[in-house]
Scaffold this motif. Structure first.
Motif, mmCIF file in Angstrom:
data_model
loop_
_atom_site.group_PDB
_atom_site.id
_atom_site.type_symbol
_atom_site.label_atom_id
_atom_site.label_comp_id
_atom_site.label_asym_id
_atom_site.label_seq_id
_atom_site.Cartn_x
_atom_site.Cartn_y
_atom_site.Cartn_z
ATOM 1 N N ASP A 1 1.487 12.215 -7.012
ATOM 2 C CA ASP A 1 0.469 11.193 -7.636
ATOM 3 C C ASP A 1 0.349 11.399 -8.980
ATOM 4 O O ASP A 1 -0.093 12.580 -9.384
ATOM 5 N N LYS B 1 -13.704 1.410 2.840
ATOM 6 C CA LYS B 1 -13.498 2.161 1.722
ATOM 7 C C LYS B 1 -14.181 2.035 0.464
ATOM 8 O O LYS B 1 -14.491 2.861 -0.535
ATOM 9 N N GLN C 1 -7.237 1.240 -6.465
ATOM 10 C CA GLN C 1 -7.137 2.575 -6.275
ATOM 11 C C GLN C 1 -7.124 2.835 -5.042
ATOM 12 O O GLN C 1 -6.051 3.966 -4.548
ATOM 13 N N VAL C 2 -7.791 2.328 -4.038
ATOM 14 C CA VAL C 2 -7.715 2.565 -2.544
ATOM 15 C C VAL C 2 -6.319 2.376 -2.047
ATOM 16 O O VAL C 2 -5.733 3.023 -1.193
ATOM 17 N N CYS C 3 -5.811 1.350 -2.346
ATOM 18 C CA CYS C 3 -4.308 0.942 -2.090
ATOM 19 C C CYS C 3 -3.239 1.828 -2.533
ATOM 20 O O CYS C 3 -2.216 2.032 -2.003
ATOM 21 N N GLY C 4 -3.518 2.738 -3.522
ATOM 22 C CA GLY C 4 -2.676 3.760 -4.152
ATOM 23 C C GLY C 4 -1.692 3.089 -4.676
ATOM 24 O O GLY C 4 -0.498 4.092 -4.846
ATOM 25 N N ASN C 5 -1.453 1.875 -5.167
ATOM 26 C CA ASN C 5 -0.287 1.410 -5.678
ATOM 27 C C ASN C 5 -0.564 1.561 -7.410
ATOM 28 O O ASN C 5 -1.343 0.856 -7.793
ATOM 29 N N GLN D 1 0.939 -1.179 0.002
ATOM 30 C CA GLN D 1 -0.086 0.097 -0.262
ATOM 31 C C GLN D 1 0.840 1.454 0.084
ATOM 32 O O GLN D 1 2.166 1.283 0.587
ATOM 33 N N ARG D 2 0.183 2.234 -0.799
ATOM 34 C CA ARG D 2 1.159 3.505 -0.735
ATOM 35 C C ARG D 2 0.264 4.655 -0.284
ATOM 36 O O ARG D 2 -0.008 5.761 -1.054
ATOM 37 N N THR D 3 -0.384 4.478 0.814
ATOM 38 C CA THR D 3 -1.425 5.476 1.235
ATOM 39 C C THR D 3 -1.212 6.247 2.389
ATOM 40 O O THR D 3 -1.856 7.096 2.782
#
Length: 209
Positions: A169, A41, A69-73, A27-29
């Protein structure tokens, strides 16, 4: 040469759960979400998230896209897009050692595209519209197309590295481009407007012939 509706992907649909697992593990959040918090989420249960990660459930595309998308990867996002034929796969991270190297590669790909584009311009200037494409013509055009794909790949590598190294981002670039493109009327924002413009162009071409 002809159009094909077949998606080009090196991943099979059975890999969707693997992509989701990769996104969850990396994850990249800025926060480490649990199964429960990730599920909240995207409107799913913790059990569903666990089942997806462990390969017991295969999410539909819309759910998988929301998951990564929620994981931001963004590597996972690229993998998922590639699986559906919408983007090339991500570059091997071992080849992406630094933003500087990625930028040098981007410059090299820009130069290659410019060279191929100039060759194609000269070819189109000299040919007659009624002449059939030869094998050499097809090779030149497919070479140009391949160089353009290389450019897309190298540009996306830069986006990913800017995010991984400096937290910029890629969505920001997309938003900024879209704002400018709409302001300059580069893109058509309404499907009906696109149909109207195409009819207008067809009428104009009919009047000129």
């Amino acid at each position: 040469m002809g159009n094909s509706n077949v998606s080009v992907s090196i991943y099979s649909r059975s890999r969707i759960s693997d992509i989701c697992e990769y996104a969850f593990r990396h994850q990249r959040t800025g926060e480490q979400m649990t199964h429960e918090s990730l599920g909240k989420k995207i409107g799913r249960s913790a059990r569903w998230v666990s089942d997806v990660i462990n390969g017991r459930a295969t999410p539909m595309r819309e759910d998988a896209e929301a998951f990564v998308q929620v994981c931001g990867n963004h590597r996972a996002t690229r993998m998922l897009k590639h699986l559906y034929g919408d983007a090339p796969p991500p570059t091997d991270p071992r080849l992406m050692v630094s933003l500087t190297v990625a930028l040098y590669n981007l410059i090299k790909q820009c130069e290659d595209v410019i060279e191929a584009a100039k060759e194609t311009i000269e070819w189109e200037r000299s040919r007659r519209p009624w002449q059939p494409l030869t094998e050499d013509d097809e090779r030149m055009l497919t070479h140009l197309g391949k160089q353009i794909e290389d450019l897309f790949q190298s540009g996306d590598d830069v986006h990913i590295l800017m995010d991984e190294r400096y937290g910029i981002d890629p969505v920001i670039h997309q938003q900024n481009w879209l704002i400018e493109a709409r302001a300059q009327e580069i893109v058509v924002s309404d499907p009906r407007e696109l149909m109207r413009r195409e009819r207008q162009e067809a009428l104009l071409l009919g009047a000129l012939t």
